[in-house]
Write an enzyme that holds these catalytic residues in place. Structure first.
Site, PDB file in Angstrom:
ATOM      1  N   ASN A 164     -10.392  -2.836   2.650  1.00  0.00           N
ATOM      2  CA  ASN A 164      -9.989  -2.885   0.933  1.00  0.00           C
ATOM      3  C   ASN A 164     -11.226  -2.528   0.087  1.00  0.00           C
ATOM      4  O   ASN A 164     -12.354  -2.537   0.673  1.00  0.00           O
ATOM      5  CB  ASN A 164      -9.419  -4.335   0.336  1.00  0.00           C
ATOM      6  N   HIS A 223       0.825  -1.339  -0.095  1.00  0.00           N
ATOM      7  CA  HIS A 223      -0.117   0.071   0.157  1.00  0.00           C
ATOM      8  C   HIS A 223       0.880   1.256  -0.086  1.00  0.00           C
ATOM      9  O   HIS A 223       0.597   2.458   0.355  1.00  0.00           O
ATOM     10  CB  HIS A 223      -0.898  -0.021   1.191  1.00  0.00           C
ATOM     11  N   TYR A 232       0.710  -4.064  12.230  1.00  0.00           N
ATOM     12  CA  TYR A 232       0.657  -2.626  11.836  1.00  0.00           C
ATOM     13  C   TYR A 232       1.486  -1.883  12.482  1.00  0.00           C
ATOM     14  O   TYR A 232       2.274  -1.000  12.372  1.00  0.00           O
ATOM     15  CB  TYR A 232      -0.906  -2.232  11.674  1.00  0.00           C
ATOM     16  N   HIS A 284      -4.051   1.223  11.801  1.00  0.00           N
ATOM     17  CA  HIS A 284      -3.823  -0.384  12.616  1.00  0.00           C
ATOM     18  C   HIS A 284      -5.194  -0.576  12.972  1.00  0.00           C
ATOM     19  O   HIS A 284      -5.955   0.197  13.665  1.00  0.00           O
ATOM     20  CB  HIS A 284      -2.868   0.310  13.783  1.00  0.00           C
TER      21      HIS A 284
HETATM   22 FE1  HDE Z   1      -2.719  -4.869   5.326  1.00  0.00          FE
HETATM   23  N1  HDE Z   1      -0.918  -4.070   5.968  1.00  0.00           N
HETATM   24  N2  HDE Z   1      -1.858  -6.477   6.070  1.00  0.00           N
HETATM   25  N3  HDE Z   1      -4.402  -5.531   4.662  1.00  0.00           N
HETATM   26  N4  HDE Z   1      -3.203  -2.992   4.915  1.00  0.00           N
HETATM   27  C1  HDE Z   1      -0.427  -2.690   5.503  1.00  0.00           C
HETATM   28  O1  HDE Z   1       0.920  -1.376   7.505  1.00  0.00           O
HETATM   29  C2  HDE Z   1      -0.906  -6.774   6.876  1.00  0.00           C
HETATM   30  C3  HDE Z   1      -4.565  -6.861   4.773  1.00  0.00           C
HETATM   31  C4  HDE Z   1      -4.526  -2.784   4.514  1.00  0.00           C
HETATM   32  O2  HDE Z   1      -3.400   3.543   3.829  1.00  0.00           O
HETATM   33  C5  HDE Z   1       0.828  -2.462   6.424  1.00  0.00           C
HETATM   34  O3  HDE Z   1       0.872   0.810   7.689  1.00  0.00           O
HETATM   35  C6  HDE Z   1      -0.964  -8.127   7.039  1.00  0.00           C
HETATM   36  C7  HDE Z   1      -6.263  -7.436   4.790  1.00  0.00           C
HETATM   37  C8  HDE Z   1      -4.488  -1.315   4.143  1.00  0.00           C
HETATM   38  O4  HDE Z   1      -1.676   3.561   5.317  1.00  0.00           O
HETATM   39  C9  HDE Z   1       1.267  -3.702   7.160  1.00  0.00           C
HETATM   40  C10 HDE Z   1      -1.768  -8.903   6.610  1.00  0.00           C
HETATM   41  C11 HDE Z   1      -6.453  -5.972   4.475  1.00  0.00           C
HETATM   42  C12 HDE Z   1      -3.421  -0.860   4.365  1.00  0.00           C
HETATM   43  C13 HDE Z   1      -0.043  -4.650   6.685  1.00  0.00           C
HETATM   44  C14 HDE Z   1      -2.751  -7.825   5.825  1.00  0.00           C
HETATM   45  C15 HDE Z   1      -5.565  -4.884   4.580  1.00  0.00           C
HETATM   46  C16 HDE Z   1      -2.501  -1.807   4.772  1.00  0.00           C
HETATM   47  C17 HDE Z   1       1.912  -1.832   5.258  1.00  0.00           C
HETATM   48  C18 HDE Z   1      -2.231 -10.047   6.715  1.00  0.00           C
HETATM   49  C19 HDE Z   1      -7.841  -5.516   4.041  1.00  0.00           C
HETATM   50  C20 HDE Z   1      -3.082   0.589   3.986  1.00  0.00           C
HETATM   51  C21 HDE Z   1       1.956  -0.292   5.771  1.00  0.00           C
HETATM   52  C22 HDE Z   1      -2.587 -10.749   8.053  1.00  0.00           C
HETATM   53  C23 HDE Z   1      -8.800  -5.770   5.278  1.00  0.00           C
HETATM   54  C24 HDE Z   1      -3.184   1.401   5.204  1.00  0.00           C
HETATM   55  C25 HDE Z   1       1.318  -0.218   7.146  1.00  0.00           C
HETATM   56  C26 HDE Z   1      -2.919   2.826   4.502  1.00  0.00           C
HETATM   57  C27 HDE Z   1      -1.141  -1.586   5.217  1.00  0.00           C
HETATM   58  C28 HDE Z   1      -0.040  -5.641   7.066  1.00  0.00           C
HETATM   59  C29 HDE Z   1      -3.741  -7.791   5.014  1.00  0.00           C
HETATM   60  C30 HDE Z   1      -5.570  -3.606   4.462  1.00  0.00           C
HETATM   61  C31 HDE Z   1       2.675  -4.175   6.396  1.00  0.00           C
HETATM   62  C32 HDE Z   1       0.312  -8.853   7.895  1.00  0.00           C
HETATM   63  C33 HDE Z   1      -6.861  -8.370   4.773  1.00  0.00           C
HETATM   64  C34 HDE Z   1      -5.799  -0.474   3.580  1.00  0.00           C
HETATM   65  O5  HDE Z   1       1.456  -3.516   8.439  1.00  0.00           O
END
Ligand code: HDE
Length: 721
Positions: free
Chosen positions: A155, A82, A369, A346
């Site tokens: 999402n 993202h 997060y 987060h």
């Molecule tokens: Fe994320 N995800 N994600 N994700 N995600 C990040 O956090 C993660 C997942 C989502 O505009 C990271 O700040 C794991 C699902 C959005 O700043 C990180 C898993 C969904 C955003 C991270 C998922 C999301 C992130 C990278 C699997 C929809 C952007 C930078 C368990 C429900 C937020 C950050 C923004 C961002 C981890 C799966 C949505 C790496 C471990 C499912 C919208 O922490």
């Protein structure tokens, strides 16, 4: 010497208003003197200090060194996923109190206007990548509530690729550019992604979404949002229910064509960012309704899927979405870095009345997060950045660390204490202290996946079957494109095996384009969801006959199509244009909230038939049809002749036709239409409107723009995707 205790007054009084709070950090340099960071006025910011005019620079030049050191440290690590995103401020207003289900104040009191910050994003690409990649879009919303920040980090698709968080690094490594040559950027069409997916049958449902038109939004403003996981709401009596969160865009859900998306990526890689900015800037505030699907605790095992499995959605036909409030984005950020880049979402930012479930993907996210922000924002004080601070003052015993902003006063930073009157004190549940839902949890310590998570195909099939014919065609074409880019034949074949478990017809169509046969019987997907000691034969995916065959809510053909607000219409005109013909369409489009631009063969002004000077907004060289929703060719013999003779203008129309957009032309401009490749029987094409009554034509054109696209044209006119 008597000690004199000085009190330094804050320049801005503490406030609960997020807007005022952010403004208090906003620097307006208008008319102000330039100073170093320690306040020394700067006399010369353009020349380094030297020993003589032509001499060497001096180390003592503190002005140069401070400026350069700051510059050298301007970048922070981009988000691992993202990275590419755009943000905006807004407000959330509740329609009906949800008190029955939750004690969250902002979901109880319809008088409260909760400030929000939203960040939309793509997932795979780097910070500077194109907005129009085929990808999932992030839809992260922060509510600055009076009980603390609540982040709904969702999402634009309601399910996810994997069921357990431990697989996330593998998924992301697979989709990111390949590590040896860092190719391709912001694209899933490559071997490592499909290698992983073809070995991960649980991704089948999400793959249907990512290959669908949902992955190519026309605008961030025209996407649905989903919390994905099942969450819990808890009321004042401690009674809980399950909840799925939705965002429903009031402009409907709309997408672009794949060929168009690829074109936009070249012509304007900031297309979505610009679109969001321009809409808010012009006062056309984007709006979504917050929807909830409420599921009583006792219905936990009622469905033929597991509510804790993030690869499943709860069909709206089974549990209707109640619309409970409205989100309006009404203010662009002042500074991209300070706000959009530094915002740290987060899903563990939670408030009383909302709680988690045991979805293993959700549980894993709760760790990731904060962990990622510690690196990205350089230490544990990122919550004190203006964009991350709650609107209510925060007191606790946390102290120090890199870039601490608070000046914590007093001697005590521990609890319990007497020296500081035991402050800050804990908050009783009755006074709003957060209490986790007392779910009974029991079990052996195992690394395992529940058997109820083993159906990977029934909802993938439900999604595919719920699409309209053009949407199905787009999905097939997307798979042909993506797998066509994969170089390893065995990966393509393995994917055909997976597709055949979703729908044999789908697999067959893709196989033809790949010049392959669907494996017969399909090669069973290698099931990598269990540990090394598991017998693969005993843990194969199961085939479940889903109770629902079609879910109309999954097709975007059934979205709202009642508005042309902010739709962009190009008016192709040159000297000698008939101004009445321009005016009729311009006024009708603008009266309905659309935007018009005069596009000509050159910049400056064009003279109309009556000698009126009309300002040109863009030329056929500097803009392109893919950046518009519709195109109109007004009358005026000379204008028409010039447009017809301009290859870029004719191309403009051809592309608009190819991408199934509404096209209108004054009857006098028929010769321009005749110069296009679609001229033959153009009048019979849906969405192509030609007429001599300017007002009637304008009305029909507006009605056509509401429908967004005429996808049937692709089949009828053999248009490539
Ligand atoms: Fe994320 N995800 N994600 N994700 N995600 C990040 O956090 C993660 C997942 C989502 O505009 C990271 O700040 C794991 C699902 C959005 O700043 C990180 C898993 C969904 C955003 C991270 C998922 C999301 C992130 C990278 C699997 C929809 C952007 C930078 C368990 C429900 C937020 C950050 C923004 C961002 C981890 C799966 C949505 C790496 C471990 C499912 C919208 O922490």
């Amino acid at each position: 010497m008597a000690s004199s205790k000085k009190t330094i007054k804050p320049t801005v009084e503490p406030t609960n208003d997020k807007r005022v709070q952010l403004e208090s950090f906003t620097d307006d340099a208008q008319g102000k003197p330039m100073r170093t960071n320690t306040g020394t006025p700067i006399n010369d910011d353009q020349n380094t200090l030297k020993a003589g005019e032509r001499g060497p620079s001096l180390l003592e030049d503190f002005i140069y060194r401070e400026k350069m050191t700051h510059f050298d440290h301007e970048r922070i690590p981009e988000r691992v996923v993202h990275a590419r995103g755009s943000g905006a401020h807004g407000v959330f207003k509740l329609y009906n109190s949800m008190e029955q289900y939750t004690k969250a104040q902002f979901l109880n009191d319809t008088e409260i206007e909760t400030p929000v910050f939203v960040r939309f994003s793509t997932v795979a690409g780097s910070k500077g990548s194109t907005d129009l990649a085929r990808d999932v879009r992030g839809f992260a919303v922060r509510f600055y509530t009076q009980q603390g920040n609540f982040d709904l980090v969702g999402n634009n698709m309601p399910v996810f690729f994997i069921q357990d968080a431990i697989k996330f690094p593998d998924l992301v490594h697979a989709v990111k550019p390949e590590p040896d040559n860092e190719i391709p950027q912001a694209a899933s069409a490559h071997d490592t992604f499909w290698d992983f997916i073809s070995l991960t049958p649980e991704s089948a449902h999400m793959i249907m979404w990512v290959m669908s038109d949902r992955a190519l939004p026309r605008s961030y403003r025209m996407m649905e949002g989903f919390g994905v996981h099942t969450f819990r709401l808890v009321n004042a009596e401690g009674v809980a229910c399950f909840v799925k969160f939705h965002w429903k865009p009031l402009l409907g859900v709309h997408s672009v064509a794949w060929d168009e998306a690829q074109n936009i990526s070249g012509k304007d890689p900031d297309f979505h960012r610009r679109d969001l900015w321009d809409a808010i800037d012009s006062g056309a505030f984007p709006e979504w309704e917050l929807g909830v699907q409420i599921i009583p605790e006792e219905d936990e095992f009622k469905y033929d899927f597991d509510l804790l499995d993030a690869t499943k959605l709860v069909p709206e036909e089974l549990v209707p979405v109640q619309r409970i409030g409205k989100l309006t984005l009404n203010r662009n950020p002042d500074n991209f870095f300070a706000e959009t880049e530094q915002v740290a979402f987060h899903l563990g930012h939670i408030v009383p009345g909302i709680d988690f479930t045991n979805d293993p993907l959700l549980q894993g996210r709760l760790f990731s997060y904060t962990d990622t922000q510690l690196l990205r924002l350089g230490g544990p004080n990122f919550q004190q950045l203006p964009i991350n601070k709650p609107v209510i003052p925060v007191y606790n015993n946390q102290r120090d660390g890199f870039s601490r902003q608070n000046i914590d006063s007093g001697k005590t930073s521990y609890s319990p204490n007497t020296l500081g009157n035991d402050s800050p004190h804990q908050v009783k549940a009755a006074d709003g202290g957060y209490v986790s839902y007392t779910e009974k949890v029991e079990g052996r310590k195992v690394r395992a996946r529940s058997e109820s998570f083993r159906d990977h195909f029934s909802q993938a099939r439900l999604f595919f079957n719920s699409q309209s014919d053009p949407e199905k065609e787009h999905l097939v074409q997307a798979l042909c494109f993506e797998l066509g880019k994969v170089k390893t034949i065995a990966i393509r074949e393995r994917m055909l095996g997976i597709l055949s478990l979703i729908d044999k017809g789908l697999a067959g169509q893709v196989a033809v384009k790949l010049g392959l046969h669907v494996p017969q019987p399909p090669e069973q997907p290698v099931n990598h969801i269990f540990g090394a000691d598991t017998d693969p034969e005993t843990v194969q995916p199961v085939q479940v006959e889903g109770s629902l065959k079609i879910s109309p809510a999954l097709s975007i053909v059934n979205t709202v199509m009642d508005s042309i607000q902010t739709r962009k219409v190009a008016i192709l005109a040159a000297d000698g244009v008939d101004e009445a013909s321009v005016k009729a369409v311009k006024e009708a489009v603008e009266a309905n909230g659309g935007v018009t631009e005069i596009v000509s063969t050159r910049l400056g002004f064009i003279s109309s038939l009556n000698g009126e000077q009309i300002q040109v907004d863009d030329t056929t060289l500097t803009t392109a049809s893919v950046l518009f929703d519709a195109v109109y060719v007004p009358g005026g013999t000379n204008s028409v002749a010039e447009i017809e003779a301009d290859a870029n203008s004719v191309h403009f129309l051809n592309e608009a036709f190819k991408h199934c957009k509404p096209i209108a032309a004054d009857a006098v401009a028929m010769q321009v239409i005749e110069a296009t490749y679609f001229s033959k029987k153009a009048e019979n094409d849906e969405g192509v409107i030609i007429g001599d009554d300017a007002n009637a034509l304008a009305d029909q054109f507006v009605a056509a723009i509401k429908l967004h696209r005429f996808w049937e044209r692709e089949k009828a006119r053999l248009i490539p995707a």
